[in-house]
Design an enzyme around this catalytic site. Structure first.
Site, mmCIF file in Angstrom:
data_model
loop_
_atom_site.group_PDB
_atom_site.id
_atom_site.type_symbol
_atom_site.label_atom_id
_atom_site.label_comp_id
_atom_site.label_asym_id
_atom_site.label_seq_id
_atom_site.Cartn_x
_atom_site.Cartn_y
_atom_site.Cartn_z
ATOM 1 C CB ALA A 141 -0.801 -0.091 1.237
ATOM 2 C CG ASP A 142 2.665 5.307 -1.360
ATOM 3 O OD1 ASP A 142 3.637 4.938 -0.678
ATOM 4 O OD2 ASP A 142 2.126 6.415 -1.785
ATOM 5 C CB THR A 143 -1.223 6.320 2.656
ATOM 6 O OG1 THR A 143 -1.881 4.893 2.894
ATOM 7 C CG2 THR A 143 -2.313 7.457 3.255
#
Length: 183
Positions: A63-65
């Site tokens: 994931a990346d936010t």
């Protein structure tokens, strides 16, 4: 899991999944004219693919936010001044938090992007100084942790709370089901 984020690890543990965590090394630079949605999904896919190459028989979650306000991508603070600049931009306004999630296995790669709108109260310079002194803003997209002290600055959100923490659990489970890794 293709992440060294303690917050993502805590969220995955809530699902009762057994996993190992590896930090992929990728270039996280924003590409020219890249939207925040494309950016977080690209990074999640690159992270997943990097770790999948090392462990081809595994199921990888990545994931990346990042945040977006006024069309600008806002990542992690690089300094105290940068954090203050971020908070000054967020102060008294709504912004959007985007997470790209990718679940990769040898037979399939699936990804999606989740958006949550977050309202920030107006912050005083004293609020910013006190919050910075806690150390909590370091290493966090937008220079805040909704699950921590910063909760006092956020009167409402619209969308997934776990997305703002860093891993939207509902969507992660849906992607795991697509690769037959979750019942």
């Amino acid at each position: 899991m293709a992440s060294s984020s303690p917050r993502r690890q805590e969220l995955l543990k809530q699902l009762g999944l057994e996993f190992e965590s590896y930090a992929p090394e990728i270039d996280e630079s924003v590409q020219y004219n890249e939207t925040v949605e494309a950016y977080v999904e690209r990074l999640a896919r690159e992270k997943a693919n990097t770790i999948l190459q090392q462990f081809p028989q595994s199921i990888i979650i990545a994931a990346d936010t990042s945040l977006s306000i006024d069309g600008k991508i806002i990542g992690k603070p690089e300094s105290k001044q940068h954090a203050f600049d971020i908070w000054s931009t967020l102060s008294g306004r709504r912004h959007d938090v985007f997470s790209g999630i990718c679940v990769a296995a040898s037979n399939a790669i699936h990804s999606c992007v989740v958006k949550t709108s977050v309202e920030f109260q107006t912050l005083s310079m004293a609020d910013m100084e006190l919050y910075w002194a806690t150390g909590e803003p370091l290493g966090k997209a937008g220079a805040y942790a909704i699950q921590g002290i910063a909760a006092q600055f956020i009167p409402r959100i619209e969308g997934s709370y776990t997305n703002v923490v860093g891993l939207p659990l509902f969507e992660t489970i849906q992607l795991l089901k697509r690769v037959k890794a979750f019942n």
